[in-house]
Design a protein around this motif. Structure first.
Motif, PDB file in Angstrom:
ATOM      1  N   ALA A 269       0.835  -1.197   0.000  1.00  0.00           N
ATOM      2  CA  ALA A 269       0.000   0.000   0.000  1.00  0.00           C
ATOM      3  C   ALA A 269       0.869   1.247   0.000  1.00  0.00           C
ATOM      4  O   ALA A 269       1.964   1.255   0.577  1.00  0.00           O
ATOM      5  CB  ALA A 269      -0.922   0.015   1.224  1.00  0.00           C
ATOM      6  N   VAL A 270       0.379   2.272  -0.675  1.00  0.00           N
ATOM      7  CA  VAL A 270       0.946   3.614  -0.579  1.00  0.00           C
ATOM      8  C   VAL A 270      -0.174   4.505  -0.057  1.00  0.00           C
ATOM      9  O   VAL A 270      -1.231   4.624  -0.690  1.00  0.00           O
ATOM     10  CB  VAL A 270       1.459   4.119  -1.938  1.00  0.00           C
ATOM     11  N   VAL A 271       0.033   5.097   1.105  1.00  0.00           N
ATOM     12  CA  VAL A 271      -1.022   5.832   1.820  1.00  0.00           C
ATOM     13  C   VAL A 271      -0.545   7.246   2.117  1.00  0.00           C
ATOM     14  O   VAL A 271       0.557   7.434   2.655  1.00  0.00           O
ATOM     15  CB  VAL A 271      -1.385   5.114   3.146  1.00  0.00           C
ATOM     16  N   HIS A 272      -1.362   8.238   1.783  1.00  0.00           N
ATOM     17  CA  HIS A 272      -1.077   9.631   2.132  1.00  0.00           C
ATOM     18  C   HIS A 272      -1.952  10.021   3.316  1.00  0.00           C
ATOM     19  O   HIS A 272      -3.180   9.899   3.246  1.00  0.00           O
ATOM     20  CB  HIS A 272      -1.376  10.558   0.955  1.00  0.00           C
ATOM     21  N   VAL A 273      -1.327  10.488   4.403  1.00  0.00           N
ATOM     22  CA  VAL A 273      -2.083  10.856   5.600  1.00  0.00           C
ATOM     23  C   VAL A 273      -1.746  12.275   6.030  1.00  0.00           C
ATOM     24  O   VAL A 273      -0.682  12.811   5.708  1.00  0.00           O
ATOM     25  CB  VAL A 273      -1.802   9.878   6.770  1.00  0.00           C
ATOM     26  N   THR A 274      -2.687  12.877   6.765  1.00  0.00           N
ATOM     27  CA  THR A 274      -2.465  14.185   7.381  1.00  0.00           C
ATOM     28  C   THR A 274      -2.843  14.105   8.849  1.00  0.00           C
ATOM     29  O   THR A 274      -3.507  13.153   9.292  1.00  0.00           O
ATOM     30  CB  THR A 274      -3.323  15.271   6.709  1.00  0.00           C
ATOM     31  N   ASP A 275      -2.442  15.098   9.603  1.00  0.00           N
ATOM     32  CA  ASP A 275      -2.879  15.220  10.990  1.00  0.00           C
ATOM     33  C   ASP A 275      -4.359  15.569  10.989  1.00  0.00           C
ATOM     34  O   ASP A 275      -4.798  16.457  10.256  1.00  0.00           O
ATOM     35  CB  ASP A 275      -2.077  16.318  11.696  1.00  0.00           C
ATOM     36  N   ASP A 276      -5.156  14.871  11.807  1.00  0.00           N
ATOM     37  CA  ASP A 276      -6.612  15.058  11.727  1.00  0.00           C
ATOM     38  C   ASP A 276      -7.059  16.420  12.267  1.00  0.00           C
ATOM     39  O   ASP A 276      -8.199  16.826  12.022  1.00  0.00           O
ATOM     40  CB  ASP A 276      -7.359  13.920  12.429  1.00  0.00           C
ATOM     41  N   ILE A 277      -6.184  17.127  12.969  1.00  0.00           N
ATOM     42  CA  ILE A 277      -6.561  18.447  13.496  1.00  0.00           C
ATOM     43  C   ILE A 277      -6.072  19.564  12.578  1.00  0.00           C
ATOM     44  O   ILE A 277      -6.830  20.441  12.175  1.00  0.00           O
ATOM     45  CB  ILE A 277      -6.003  18.637  14.927  1.00  0.00           C
ATOM     46  N   THR A 278      -4.792  19.521  12.230  1.00  0.00           N
ATOM     47  CA  THR A 278      -4.218  20.607  11.408  1.00  0.00           C
ATOM     48  C   THR A 278      -4.473  20.417   9.922  1.00  0.00           C
ATOM     49  O   THR A 278      -4.431  21.379   9.151  1.00  0.00           O
ATOM     50  CB  THR A 278      -2.702  20.700  11.638  1.00  0.00           C
ATOM     51  N   GLY A 279      -4.707  19.163   9.490  1.00  0.00           N
ATOM     52  CA  GLY A 279      -4.879  18.892   8.065  1.00  0.00           C
ATOM     53  C   GLY A 279      -3.574  18.947   7.292  1.00  0.00           C
ATOM     54  O   GLY A 279      -3.570  18.912   6.065  1.00  0.00           O
ATOM     55  N   CYS A 280      -2.436  19.010   7.993  1.00  0.00           N
ATOM     56  CA  CYS A 280      -1.118  19.091   7.352  1.00  0.00           C
ATOM     57  C   CYS A 280      -0.352  17.793   7.577  1.00  0.00           C
ATOM     58  O   CYS A 280      -0.797  16.888   8.284  1.00  0.00           O
ATOM     59  CB  CYS A 280      -0.333  20.268   7.922  1.00  0.00           C
TER      60      CYS A 280
END
Length: 405
Positions: free
Chosen positions: A165-176
């Motif tokens: 898998a290749v997964v792009h994630v962000t911080d759920d609060i900042t969105g960064c």
């Protein structure tokens, strides 16, 4: 001294490309049922893959292709149509194709389907590989949700009992993107524990892609699974659905000092990209080739040599080429029932969806996850735990649990 010569050769190659930039002709008149895209360029390793990648990323269907790259020149002709089977009439799209293919920067990838191209502050890219098992994606998504990571987009493949898998994630609060080293270390440790399970202590891997990389996401998945040796065939459990295997042959063309590869398989989207990608990453050069696709079958024939100019020279190498091309064709095969979901995006949505699949004893064979404008658009290919087709009653139950909307 050798480095100086290599640098001089590289600069000379760049000069030749500047003097003879790629030339693209797009013709809607010569063929009755397809748009013809012809590309003439100075030849270099990987150029065929770059052209195919541009066309594939635009969701164009390549019906036929003629490849010739003997000497220092490369000429390809592609017959392409859109997803509805029509010629390419949109002038903006035609201009875009021409502009992209004539760029002198090695056809810089578009942001679509690219790992690490988006600036690092936008997302963190995670690469995963391990033994496939029922519920694995659900466990991964649950860990990411607990760690306050929001999945922006992802692509998951399974093949020969391996998963990548290749997964792009962000911080759920900042969105960064997540940049705190301690938090990243925690994410890595917990995901590795999930991937290892009870039986994959040595081969499960989780890496964070360095920011600024420009690797095409689907090409990266091929590379991950290739490195994981998913091309080594494993026995399927009794009772699973049987798939039709691709037919790959490797023969000598001694009078021209080539190796001839022929492939017959069921046609599907992005098939040409997958086979050319694998040949390129295995360090083979396609000098001549022809591709024909029909309703029932796709036929590909390539005359190749290794980048050092030598054809396939041993039975072991021949067998490995066959195995790797079979794997390239099978990885993206649409195994199982296709389920599409469109919903308002929220933190934990993917975790909830995959949990419902797991609780209904479904295995996710492949998945494409994307979010845009606050909407989640996900596609899953699922089977039951034996690899057999899904019972319609199970599908009804899933729809009720996830929501008819």
């Amino acid at each position: 001294m050798f480095e100086k010569f290599e640098e001089r050769d590289d600069e000379f190659a760049k000069l030749i490309r500047r003097i003879n930039p790629p030339r693209v002709v797009i013709d809607n008149d010569s063929c009755e049922d397809a748009t013809i895209v012809q590309v003439d360029s100075v030849n270099k390793h990987g150029i065929l893959l770059q052209v195919v990648q541009v066309l594939t990323d635009l969701n164009l269907v390549i019906k036929k292709a003629y490849i010739s790259s003997d000497g220092g020149w490369f000429m390809d002709v592609f017959n392409v149509i859109d997803q509805d089977g029509n010629k390419i009439r949109d002038q903006e799209l035609i201009s875009y194709i021409q502009r992209r293919l004539e760029e002198d920067d090695d056809f810089v990838p578009s942001s679509k389907g690219v790992v690490g191209l988006v600036p690092s502050e936008e997302h963190t890219c995670i690469e995963l590989t391990g033994i496939d098992r029922p519920g694995l994606l659900s466990e991964v998504c649950a860990v990411l949700t607990d760690l306050r990571c929001n999945v922006v987009n992802a692509e998951i493949w399974t093949h020969n009992a391996r998963a990548a898998a290749v997964v792009h994630v962000t911080d759920d609060i900042t969105g960064c993107a997540i940049e705190d080293p301690k938090r990243l270390a925690t994410i890595k440790e917990l995901l590795c524990n999930v991937l290892k399970g009870n039986s994959d202590l040595n081969t499960a891997k989780m890496t964070l892609s360095p920011p600024g990389g420009v690797t095409h996401r689907e090409r990266r998945l091929h590379q991950i699974m290739f490195a994981d040796r998913d091309y080594v065939r494993v026995e399927r459990p009794e009772g699973g659905a049987k798939k039709s295997r691709p037919h790959v042959t490797v023969a000598d063309c001694t009078e021209k000092d080539y190796t001839v590869i022929t492939m017959r398989s069921k046609d599907r989207p992005k098939l040409l990209f997958d086979t050319v990608c694998t040949l390129t990453d295995m360090q083979y050069v396609v000098f001549h080739g022809v591709v024909h696709t029909g309703r029932m079958e796709a036929y590909q024939e390539y005359y190749i040599r290794h980048v050092d100019g030598v054809p396939v020279s041993s039975e072991a190498e021949r067998e490995r080429v066959v195995q790797c091309l079979e794997a390239a064709i099978e990885r993206r095969g649409s195994e199982g029932l296709e389920l599409e979901l469109c919903a308002e995006d929220r933190v934990g949505l993917l975790s909830d969806i995959t949990r419902v699949f797991r609780e209904n004893s479904l295995c996710i064979k492949r998945a494409e996850i994307s979010t845009k404008g606050g909407k989640a658009r996900d596609t899953f290919y699922v089977t039951d735990v034996t690899g057999s087709p899904v019972d319609p009653k199970t599908v009804d139950s899933i729809c009720r649990q996830i929501g008819q909307g």
